[in-house]
Design an enzyme around this catalytic site. Sequence first.
Site, PDB file in Angstrom:
ATOM      1  N   CYS A 115      22.092 -30.096   8.536  1.00 32.53           N
ATOM      2  CA  CYS A 115      23.091 -28.944   8.310  1.00 32.53           C
ATOM      3  C   CYS A 115      23.549 -27.878   9.582  1.00 32.53           C
ATOM      4  CB  CYS A 115      22.608 -27.844   7.406  1.00 32.53           C
ATOM      5  SG  CYS A 115      22.169 -28.715   5.798  1.00 32.53           S
ATOM      6  N   HIS A 251      25.982 -20.824   6.828  1.00 29.33           N
ATOM      7  CA  HIS A 251      25.780 -22.008   6.380  1.00 29.33           C
ATOM      8  C   HIS A 251      25.667 -21.793   4.788  1.00 29.33           C
ATOM      9  CE1 HIS A 251      24.461 -25.873   4.996  1.00 29.33           C
ATOM     10  NE2 HIS A 251      23.168 -25.451   4.709  1.00 29.33           N
ATOM     11  N   ASN A 281      26.350 -26.882  -1.411  1.00 28.62           N
ATOM     12  CA  ASN A 281      25.777 -27.161   0.099  1.00 28.62           C
ATOM     13  C   ASN A 281      26.292 -28.432   0.483  1.00 28.62           C
ATOM     14  OD1 ASN A 281      24.279 -27.618   2.246  1.00 28.62           O
ATOM     15  ND2 ASN A 281      22.243 -27.222   1.379  1.00 28.62           N
TER      16      ASN A 281
HETATM   17  O1  UT7 Z   1      21.003 -26.582   3.483  1.00 28.51           O
HETATM   18  C1  UT7 Z   1      19.922 -26.989   4.311  1.00 28.51           C
HETATM   19  C2  UT7 Z   1      18.690 -25.943   3.903  1.00 28.51           C
HETATM   20  N1  UT7 Z   1      18.294 -25.920   2.382  1.00 28.51           N
HETATM   21  C3  UT7 Z   1      18.071 -24.758   1.874  1.00 28.51           C
HETATM   22  O2  UT7 Z   1      18.397 -23.724   2.410  1.00 28.51           O
HETATM   23  C4  UT7 Z   1      17.658 -24.879   0.329  1.00 28.51           C
HETATM   24  C5  UT7 Z   1      16.662 -23.823   0.137  1.00 28.51           C
HETATM   25  N2  UT7 Z   1      15.931 -23.764  -1.221  1.00 28.51           N
HETATM   26  C6  UT7 Z   1      16.719 -23.009  -2.135  1.00 28.51           C
HETATM   27  O3  UT7 Z   1      17.977 -22.783  -1.969  1.00 28.51           O
HETATM   28  C7  UT7 Z   1      16.042 -22.968  -3.432  1.00 28.51           C
HETATM   29  O4  UT7 Z   1      14.482 -22.972  -3.137  1.00 28.51           O
HETATM   30  C8  UT7 Z   1      16.096 -23.682  -4.472  1.00 28.51           C
HETATM   31  C9  UT7 Z   1      17.712 -23.433  -5.173  1.00 28.51           C
HETATM   32  C10 UT7 Z   1      16.125 -25.334  -4.077  1.00 28.51           C
HETATM   33  C11 UT7 Z   1      15.234 -23.486  -5.640  1.00 28.51           C
HETATM   34  O5  UT7 Z   1      15.285 -21.956  -6.141  1.00 28.51           O
HETATM   35  P1  UT7 Z   1      13.847 -21.494  -6.390  1.00 28.51           P
HETATM   36  O6  UT7 Z   1      14.179 -20.039  -6.865  1.00 28.51           O
HETATM   37  O7  UT7 Z   1      13.108 -21.700  -4.967  1.00 28.51           O
HETATM   38  O8  UT7 Z   1      13.154 -22.086  -7.435  1.00 28.51           O
HETATM   39  P2  UT7 Z   1      11.736 -23.201  -7.229  1.00 28.51           P
HETATM   40  O9  UT7 Z   1      11.933 -24.468  -6.591  1.00 28.51           O
HETATM   41  O10 UT7 Z   1      10.728 -22.159  -7.083  1.00 28.51           O
HETATM   42  O11 UT7 Z   1      11.598 -23.449  -8.923  1.00 28.51           O
HETATM   43  C12 UT7 Z   1      11.613 -22.377  -9.906  1.00 28.51           C
HETATM   44  C13 UT7 Z   1      11.306 -23.058 -11.310  1.00 28.51           C
HETATM   45  C14 UT7 Z   1      10.620 -24.298 -11.521  1.00 28.51           C
HETATM   46  O12 UT7 Z   1      10.026 -24.196 -12.745  1.00 28.51           O
HETATM   47  P3  UT7 Z   1       8.499 -23.654 -12.892  1.00 28.51           P
HETATM   48  O13 UT7 Z   1       7.639 -24.662 -12.142  1.00 28.51           O
HETATM   49  O14 UT7 Z   1       8.673 -22.109 -12.487  1.00 28.51           O
HETATM   50  O15 UT7 Z   1       8.230 -23.832 -14.356  1.00 28.51           O
HETATM   51  C15 UT7 Z   1      11.572 -25.580 -11.303  1.00 28.51           C
HETATM   52  O16 UT7 Z   1      11.099 -26.512 -12.138  1.00 28.51           O
HETATM   53  O17 UT7 Z   1      12.869 -23.696 -11.695  1.00 28.51           O
HETATM   54  C16 UT7 Z   1      12.728 -24.982 -12.011  1.00 28.51           C
HETATM   55  N3  UT7 Z   1      14.072 -25.623 -11.550  1.00 28.51           N
HETATM   56  C17 UT7 Z   1      14.992 -25.749 -12.297  1.00 28.51           C
HETATM   57  N4  UT7 Z   1      15.566 -25.058 -13.629  1.00 28.51           N
HETATM   58  C18 UT7 Z   1      16.749 -25.464 -13.960  1.00 28.51           C
HETATM   59  C19 UT7 Z   1      14.096 -26.405 -10.662  1.00 28.51           C
HETATM   60  N5  UT7 Z   1      15.480 -26.574 -10.449  1.00 28.51           N
HETATM   61  C20 UT7 Z   1      16.023 -26.408 -11.768  1.00 28.51           C
HETATM   62  C21 UT7 Z   1      17.326 -26.835 -12.354  1.00 28.51           C
HETATM   63  N6  UT7 Z   1      17.671 -26.201 -13.502  1.00 28.51           N
HETATM   64  N7  UT7 Z   1      18.340 -27.411 -11.682  1.00 28.51           N
END
Ligand code: UT7
Length: 324
Positions: A115, A251, A281
């Site tokens: 990125c 970004h 993204n």
């Molecule tokens: O561009 C390169 C750099 N990349 C980034 O900067 C991305 C950085 N990361 C992020 O933007 C975030 O971490 C995400 C958007 C990818 C995820 O958000 P989060 O708030 O960190 O969520 P998480 O991964 O901690 O997941 C929370 C919950 C989980 O469920 P449980 O374990 O709490 O029951 C996931 O299974 O959300 C669940 N989950 C979803 N639920 C509905 C993960 N993806 C989804 C989804 N829809 N698409």
Amino acid sequence: MKPAYSRIAGTGRCLPEKILTNADLEKMVNTTDEWICSRTGIERRHIVAENETNLDLCEKAACNAMQAADVAAKDIDLVIVGTTTPDQIFPNMGCLLQRRLGIHACTAFSLEAACTGFIYALDIADKFIRSGSAKCALIVGGETLSRMTDWTDRSTCVLFGDGAGAVVLQASDEAGVLSTHLHADGQYADLLYFPSGVSKGFDDMKSGKDFIRMSGNEVFKVAVTKLGEIVTETLQANNMTADKLDWLIPHQANLRIIEATARKLKLPMERVILTVRDHGNTSTASVPMALDVAVRDGRIQRGQTLLLEAFGAGFTWGAALIRY
Ligand code: UT7
């Protein structure tokens, strides 16, 4: 005499026509529009058609930037394409783009810094120009991440989109690129990666192994920290305070990460260019596309001060301070 600066002469972008909304994704994986919007700020993203490639997007973005800069193919003496999704392994995307645009015999290469690729390309082009090795550079960030996305994995497939952004950078005695700052730390390589390659070998894409893999939450935390550090580093290097910034062009990975960087700078969100809602993204394409959006809609004006930043796999991260 060597020029004092490189300066942005024109910008361009290209987004594929096809749009994939959160409602579309609700039909594909177990997700909701509410989850995607609240956790990422993304509402829709553009996805390439079956017969469309990254080079098609890069070509259109480049043509738009060259038209805006009022330069012809014969004027370009450096081509750099930042990408992780080249059309083919070689010739490099810079050469393939040269051929499409009828640019002959100048330096042309692609670079892979995920990125942060566009910021890396900007840094290199600026150095070429200020050393006198080039006068007019075409820099492109183009990506078709949809081609390496697991469309059954809800934790990643809701995040990414395709697109390309381009900038023509010219030698100038007027202030332009004021400073660039690049970093990388390979110790984080396992937090965000694509597992295969020519030398290691490819798995069958259909086996579900050859796709982007990300430990989202851990990436999030490092991104917030490193981006907070790099915007501070950039301002300090220029003896500047954030209130002198006209625009932050971050970004576009996640609205919450962008808000954290703006908070760090005590910059109101009205001074932040946001495209994450409509583009998702797009990796290395996100910063040049956001720049082009705000140049073309008239928010960014000549003489204003812009802070560009990016963070991605590697990890790599970088920033540039620019007098537009
Ligand atoms: O561009 C390169 C750099 N990349 C980034 O900067 C991305 C950085 N990361 C992020 O933007 C975030 O971490 C995400 C958007 C990818 C995820 O958000 P989060 O708030 O960190 O969520 P998480 O991964 O901690 O997941 C929370 C919950 C989980 O469920 P449980 O374990 O709490 O029951 C996931 O299974 O959300 C669940 N989950 C979803 N639920 C509905 C993960 N993806 C989804 C989804 N829809 N698409």
